[in-house]
Design a protein around this motif. Structure first.
Motif, short mmCIF file in Angstrom:
data_model
loop_
_atom_site.label_atom_id
_atom_site.label_comp_id
_atom_site.label_asym_id
_atom_site.label_seq_id
_atom_site.Cartn_x
_atom_site.Cartn_y
_atom_site.Cartn_z
N PHE A 124 0.83 -1.20 0.00
CA PHE A 124 0.00 0.00 0.00
C PHE A 124 0.87 1.26 0.00
O PHE A 124 0.65 2.18 -0.79
N ALA A 130 -1.75 4.97 -8.82
CA ALA A 130 -3.09 4.88 -8.22
C ALA A 130 -3.67 3.48 -8.34
O ALA A 130 -4.34 3.00 -7.42
N ASP A 131 -3.42 2.79 -9.47
CA ASP A 131 -3.97 1.45 -9.65
C ASP A 131 -3.43 0.48 -8.60
O ASP A 131 -4.19 -0.27 -7.97
N GLU A 134 -4.86 1.33 -5.15
CA GLU A 134 -6.24 0.90 -4.97
C GLU A 134 -6.32 -0.62 -4.80
O GLU A 134 -7.15 -1.12 -4.02
N ARG A 135 -5.48 -1.36 -5.52
CA ARG A 135 -5.49 -2.83 -5.37
C ARG A 135 -5.11 -3.21 -3.94
O ARG A 135 -5.74 -4.09 -3.34
N THR A 137 -5.30 -1.32 -1.27
CA THR A 137 -6.36 -0.87 -0.38
C THR A 137 -7.47 -1.93 -0.33
O THR A 137 -7.99 -2.26 0.75
N ALA A 138 -7.83 -2.46 -1.49
CA ALA A 138 -8.86 -3.50 -1.56
C ALA A 138 -8.42 -4.77 -0.85
O ALA A 138 -9.22 -5.43 -0.16
N PRO A 187 -8.63 5.67 3.90
CA PRO A 187 -8.62 4.50 3.04
C PRO A 187 -9.90 3.66 3.09
O PRO A 187 -10.03 2.70 2.33
N ASP A 188 -10.83 4.01 3.99
CA ASP A 188 -12.15 3.36 4.07
C ASP A 188 -12.09 1.89 4.50
O ASP A 188 -13.12 1.20 4.42
N HIS A 231 2.78 6.55 -4.56
CA HIS A 231 1.50 7.25 -4.72
C HIS A 231 1.05 7.83 -3.38
O HIS A 231 0.59 8.98 -3.34
#
Length: 240
Positions: A124, A130-131, A134-135, A137-138, A187-188, A231
């Motif tokens: 992370f 960004a890609d 986000e991966r 983060t998921a 990051p939710d 990022h």
């Protein structure tokens, strides 16, 4: 950082005083696990901080993997946080692993799960775009959902309920990263996870977890993250 105490001995024996030295790095989450276990057991230990970007020769000579933590037990050298924590749990009260063999094995597996989350956290904060960001983060969000589901079946402040365990010692350093991340981004990954949020709060309030790092840890982590050229580094700079 130390608390008074000694290794447990048989009731009719004189206490055996063992000299313990924890070889550390200021930001290492695996060092934090060992420091938490030592503090929970109220034993005296000395902390030796090394610069991993310029490893001293004495450290290279005794660290088989060139990593921290190391626990120096008198003249013996222990390495790898799992081995260190298991040694401490087998030799010094109170026990932080369950007595039941099945539950103990399950706890060790969840500690490995914590290590996999740390690997995702590394991905992370080093993701170059960004890609990738986000991966990762998921990935973290998915693992946190597994934890949320596991915690839904438990009652109490900690992973096992009322009793603090080595699983808690493993996840305290995981959640600590987000105290710094959340100064700059959301990051939710905790959204919709009330059990996980409650566990995080309980761990952050635990004295052994708070004292596992120095007072300047947040500042040092900020500097480290900003220097990655990732990022996340860019997001942090943009939020300043």
């Amino acid at each position: 950082m130390a608390l008074s105490g000694s290794a447990a001995s048989a009731p009719d024996e004189e206490p055996i005083m063992t000299q313990l030295k924890l070889v550390s790095h200021a930001l290492c989450p695996y060092v934090q696990r060992a420091a938490i276990a030592l503090t929970e057991k109220q034993v005296t230990f000395e902390r030796i901080v090394v610069d991993l970007s310029s490893k001293p020769e004495w450290f290279r000579a005794i660290s088989p993997l060139g990593k921290v933590p190391l626990l120096l037990v008198d003249d013996a050298v222990l390495f790898e946080s799992a081995a260190i924590c298991d040694y401490l749990d087998e030799t010094i009260a109170p026990r932080l692993h369950p007595a039941d063999p099945i539950r103990r094995a399950q706890h060790r597996a969840w500690i490995e799960f914590a290590s996999s989350v740390l690997n995702d956290i590394w991905g992370f904060y080093v993701a170059p775009d960004a890609d990738g960001f986000e991966r990762k983060t998921a990935d973290i969000g998915a693992k946190f959902q597994r934890l949320e589901d596991e915690l839904a079946h438990r009652e109490g402040l900690y992973f096992s309920g009322a009793v603090f365990s080595l699983v808690d010692a493993a996840f305290g350093p995981v959640f600590r990263y987000f105290d710094v991340f959340e100064r700059h981004i959301d990051p939710d990954v905790f959204d919709g996870k009330p059990n996980l949020k409650a566990w995080r709060r309980a761990l952050s309030a635990r004295e052994s977890i708070r004292e596992a790092v120095s007072a300047d840890y947040p500042k040092l982590l900020e500097i480290f993250l900003r220097s990655r050229g990732s990022h996340l580094s860019g997001l942090m700079k943009a939020s300043a």
